[in-house]
Design a protein around this motif. Structure first.
Motif, PDB file in Angstrom:
ATOM      1  N   PHE A 125       0.923  -1.133  -0.156  1.00 57.43           N
ATOM      2  CA  PHE A 125      -0.132  -0.011   0.096  1.00 57.43           C
ATOM      3  C   PHE A 125       0.691   1.049   0.095  1.00 57.43           C
ATOM      4  O   PHE A 125       1.662   1.342   0.789  1.00 57.43           O
ATOM      5  N   TYR A 126       0.541   2.132  -0.929  1.00 60.81           N
ATOM      6  CA  TYR A 126       1.415   3.242  -0.896  1.00 60.81           C
ATOM      7  C   TYR A 126       0.491   4.564  -1.047  1.00 60.81           C
ATOM      8  O   TYR A 126      -0.566   4.667  -1.591  1.00 60.81           O
ATOM      9  N   LEU A 127       1.202   5.512  -0.403  1.00 60.92           N
ATOM     10  CA  LEU A 127       0.708   6.937  -0.463  1.00 60.92           C
ATOM     11  C   LEU A 127       1.423   7.738  -1.634  1.00 60.92           C
ATOM     12  O   LEU A 127       2.696   7.935  -1.595  1.00 60.92           O
TER      13      LEU A 127
ATOM     14  N   TRP B 247      -3.738   7.182  -3.320  1.00 62.19           N
ATOM     15  CA  TRP B 247      -3.484   5.913  -2.405  1.00 62.19           C
ATOM     16  C   TRP B 247      -3.161   4.665  -3.659  1.00 62.19           C
ATOM     17  O   TRP B 247      -4.148   4.707  -4.484  1.00 62.19           O
TER      18      TRP B 247
ATOM     19  N   SER C   5      -3.587  12.107   5.845  1.00 60.72           N
ATOM     20  CA  SER C   5      -3.602  12.132   4.428  1.00 60.72           C
ATOM     21  C   SER C   5      -4.958  12.407   3.850  1.00 60.72           C
ATOM     22  O   SER C   5      -5.082  13.102   3.006  1.00 60.72           O
TER      23      SER C   5
ATOM     24  N   LEU D 140      -2.532   7.586   7.246  1.00 58.68           N
ATOM     25  CA  LEU D 140      -3.451   7.538   6.332  1.00 58.68           C
ATOM     26  C   LEU D 140      -4.681   8.449   6.516  1.00 58.68           C
ATOM     27  O   LEU D 140      -5.100   9.154   5.642  1.00 58.68           O
TER      28      LEU D 140
ATOM     29  N   TYR E 124      -2.146  14.219  -3.765  1.00 61.95           N
ATOM     30  CA  TYR E 124      -2.087  12.951  -2.889  1.00 61.95           C
ATOM     31  C   TYR E 124      -3.076  11.946  -3.419  1.00 61.95           C
ATOM     32  O   TYR E 124      -3.911  12.062  -4.727  1.00 61.95           O
TER      33      TYR E 124
END
Length: 320
Positions: free
Chosen positions: A34-36, A113, A89, A86, A111
């Motif tokens: 999982f990436y931001l 995800w 963000s 999270l 931003y």
């Protein structure tokens, strides 16, 4: 109370918790990482101060330079600390999509995800390659990682181009201008091979060039009509068609495109053909559209809107 404080009150609502929980639930159903997605605006915020210890792995561009460079931050949503990041963000994203930020050209962060099976080093290389596209003999930066670009790009691209764009992901998530969580799902098998050429057509590049005007139009609509009824997807259909109509009539200036699309949204898509507007344009033939329309009064606009909507109802009744 200023607008920022009003937005902060909004982000404390149940909507933030709802979006947060949707992402957590998705993480429990999805393998991989999982990436931001993150691109700083170089202004220190509370959120930026809190993620300063997290490593940002930057996109790897070839023969292209952009500052600040976007990148990815890996989060482990099984850890409370990363869950807090999270949620923060999401809250920060709500602030960024406020229409006044676009209208007044305020620097903003980017931003989003991503769920992907690819390790971060491979994914940033892939995303960097995708961002640089050929336009005839020039090189263009395709800012597809920005939600204000991505949402329009997905309408412009063919199904094959869309599949190429999300080929290395399970899901791409972002908050749109309606402050709704959008989840783009990869309908096909994961591909680990970067596609360097998306074969973007001349017409598509022309439409991509409209995105700045589209964002201005949508922000203006949301700012002056906070109780708006058209969702982003519905508004986009009208806006993109308005740009086509405007250019066909010779309006190519970005401000004129925004003006044409704004009144297509708020008055009627065929406002330009109303007798009042036609007469004003003829009297100011050599002026930009903004100058042509500047003396139209609110009562005239209301009449134009009523006339066109009544005409639409009349045509509908005739067909019954």
């Amino acid at each position: 109370m200023n607008t920022n404080n009003e937005v902060i009150l909004t982000v404390k609502s149940g909507k933030i918790k709802e979006i947060f929980q949707k992402i957590i639930d998705l993480s429990l159903q999805t393998d991989g990482y999982f990436y931001l997605i993150y691109q700083s605006n170089n202004n220190k915020t509370n959120f930026e101060n809190k993620i300063v210890k997290k490593e940002v792995v930057l996109f790897q561009y070839i023969n292209y330079n952009i500052k600040p460079t976007p990148g990815l931050i890996k989060l482990n949503l099984a850890k409370e600390q990363d869950r807090i990041i999270l949620q923060q963000s999401i809250e920060q994203f709500y602030l960024e999509v406020a229409p006044q930020n676009t209208l007044f050209a305020k620097p903003r962060c980017v931003y989003g995800w991503i769920f992907s099976p690819l390790k971060i080093e491979m994914l940033v290389k892939d995303m960097g390659l995708t961002a640089i596209q050929k336009n005839n003999n020039t090189t263009e930066l395709l800012r597809y990682y920005d939600p204000t670009v991505l949402s329009v790009l997905l309408r412009i691209f063919s199904d094959n181009q869309k599949n190429m764009l999300i080929r290395s992901l399970y899901f791409w998530l972002y908050i749109n201008s309606d402050r709704q969580l959008i989840i783009e799902k990869n309908p096909r098998n994961i591909s680990r091979h970067a596609f360097l050429n998306y074969s973007i057509s001349e017409k598509q590049w022309r439409q991509i060039g409209w995105i700045e005007s589209r964002n201005q139009t949508l922000a203006r609509y949301h700012f002056f009509h906070p109780q708006y009824t058209l969702l982003e997807s519905q508004a986009d259909t009208i806006i993109l068609q308005a740009f086509e109509n405007a250019e066909r009539r010779g309006y190519k200036n970005k401000n004129d495109l925004s003006e044409y699309a704004y009144y297509s949204l708020t008055i009627h898509p065929e406002f330009i053909d109303h007798d009042v507007i036609s007469q004003v344009i003829k009297q100011n033939d050599n002026c930009p559209l903004i100058a042509q329309l500047k003396n139209i009064t609110s009562s005239q606009w209301n009449k134009i809107k009523d006339d066109l909507n009544m005409n639409k109802i009349g045509k509908r009744n005739e067909s019954v």
